[in-house]
Design a protein around this motif. Structure first.
Motif, PDB file in Angstrom:
ATOM      1  N   PHE A  37      15.300  61.464  32.574  1.00 18.57           N
ATOM      2  CA  PHE A  37      15.448  62.747  33.238  1.00 18.57           C
ATOM      3  C   PHE A  37      16.675  63.433  32.660  1.00 18.57           C
ATOM      4  CE2 PHE A  37      12.562  62.741  36.946  1.00 18.57           C
ATOM      5  CZ  PHE A  37      12.048  61.468  36.803  1.00 18.57           C
ATOM      6  N   ARG A  38      16.787  64.719  32.908  1.00 19.68           N
ATOM      7  CA  ARG A  38      17.986  65.436  32.483  1.00 19.68           C
ATOM      8  C   ARG A  38      18.356  66.478  33.521  1.00 19.68           C
ATOM      9  NH1 ARG A  38      15.562  68.763  27.252  1.00 19.68           N
ATOM     10  NH2 ARG A  38      14.262  70.268  28.413  1.00 19.68           N
ATOM     11  N   GLN A  39      19.626  66.805  33.534  1.00 23.89           N
ATOM     12  CA  GLN A  39      20.111  67.816  34.456  1.00 23.89           C
ATOM     13  C   GLN A  39      21.194  68.634  33.795  1.00 23.89           C
ATOM     14  OE1 GLN A  39      21.377  66.326  38.293  1.00 23.89           O
ATOM     15  NE2 GLN A  39      21.074  68.331  39.243  1.00 23.89           N
ATOM     16  N   ALA A  40      20.941  69.931  33.703  1.00 23.57           N
ATOM     17  CA  ALA A  40      21.920  70.871  33.164  1.00 23.57           C
ATOM     18  C   ALA A  40      22.701  71.469  34.331  1.00 23.57           C
ATOM     19  CB  ALA A  40      21.213  71.955  32.368  1.00 23.57           C
ATOM     20  N   PRO A  41      23.912  71.952  34.080  1.00 20.31           N
ATOM     21  CA  PRO A  41      24.714  72.540  35.163  1.00 20.31           C
ATOM     22  C   PRO A  41      23.964  73.660  35.875  1.00 20.31           C
ATOM     23  CG  PRO A  41      26.054  72.215  33.223  1.00 20.31           C
ATOM     24  CD  PRO A  41      24.643  71.913  32.816  1.00 20.31           C
ATOM     25  N   GLY A  42      23.936  73.580  37.195  1.00 18.28           N
ATOM     26  CA  GLY A  42      23.288  74.610  37.989  1.00 18.28           C
ATOM     27  C   GLY A  42      21.782  74.525  38.058  1.00 18.28           C
ATOM     28  N   LYS A  43      21.218  73.472  37.463  1.00 17.15           N
ATOM     29  CA  LYS A  43      19.761  73.328  37.457  1.00 17.15           C
ATOM     30  C   LYS A  43      19.347  72.028  38.134  1.00 17.15           C
ATOM     31  CE  LYS A  43      18.794  76.102  33.365  1.00 17.15           C
ATOM     32  NZ  LYS A  43      18.044  76.179  32.078  1.00 17.15           N
ATOM     33  N   MET A  92      22.942  66.465  30.962  1.00 22.72           N
ATOM     34  CA  MET A  92      23.211  65.051  31.165  1.00 22.72           C
ATOM     35  C   MET A  92      21.852  64.363  31.245  1.00 22.72           C
ATOM     36  SD  MET A  92      25.704  62.873  31.595  1.00 22.72           S
ATOM     37  CE  MET A  92      27.116  63.638  32.383  1.00 22.72           C
ATOM     38  N   TYR A  93      21.682  63.319  30.463  1.00 15.93           N
ATOM     39  CA  TYR A  93      20.419  62.593  30.427  1.00 15.93           C
ATOM     40  C   TYR A  93      20.569  61.274  31.175  1.00 15.93           C
ATOM     41  CZ  TYR A  93      18.299  65.857  27.173  1.00 15.93           C
ATOM     42  OH  TYR A  93      17.759  66.986  26.604  1.00 15.93           O
ATOM     43  N   TYR A  94      19.587  61.014  32.043  1.00 20.57           N
ATOM     44  CA  TYR A  94      19.609  59.826  32.888  1.00 20.57           C
ATOM     45  C   TYR A  94      18.389  58.955  32.629  1.00 20.57           C
ATOM     46  CZ  TYR A  94      22.996  62.460  35.673  1.00 20.57           C
ATOM     47  OH  TYR A  94      24.086  63.185  36.097  1.00 20.57           O
TER      48      TYR A  94
END
Length: 124
Positions: A37-43, A92-94
């Motif tokens: 999974f990934r998460q960008a700032p504010g998303k 950020m990749y998880y």
């Protein structure tokens, strides 16, 4: 119990490549899905790719054809090969794992175990 530790994140230029690794300790064979999974700032956190216990894979439309998920059972490691990277891949990749077979593969709420994340930054 499963513990996940990611590595391989870095800063690259657009069009470049990276390979992320996720070292798995514990009993990964009890997991039906393992994925990224990934998460960008504010998303919101979004599913990138997943591989099930039979080796079948699924990808987000935004990465299909550019990213490849794989695993080495002997090394107990999950990989994400990322090619033709774009600035919008910055996040950020998880690494994640779950026991549940039913439900959407990309539903992060269904995953039982998570790594701490590794940062990928793609500059234009």
């Amino acid at each position: 119990q499963v513990r996940l530790v990611e590595s391989g994140g870095d800063s690259v230029q657009s069009g470049g490549s990276l390979r992320l690794s996720c070292a798995v300790s514990g009993n990964p064979h009890s997991m039906y899905y393992m994925g990224w999974f990934r998460q960008a700032p504010g998303k919101l956190r979004e599913g990138v790719a997943v591989i099930d216990s039979d080796g079948y894979t699924n990808y987000a439309d935004s990465v299909a054809g550019r990213f490849t998920i794989s695993r080495d059972n002997a090394k107990k490691t999950l990989y994400l090969e990322m090619n033709r990277l774009r600035p919008e891949d910055t996040a950020m990749y998880y690494c994640a794992a779950r026991k549940l077979r039913i439900g959407t593969w990309s539903d992060y709420g269904l995953y039982n175990y998570w790594g701490q994340g590794t940062q990928v930054t793609v500059s234009s």
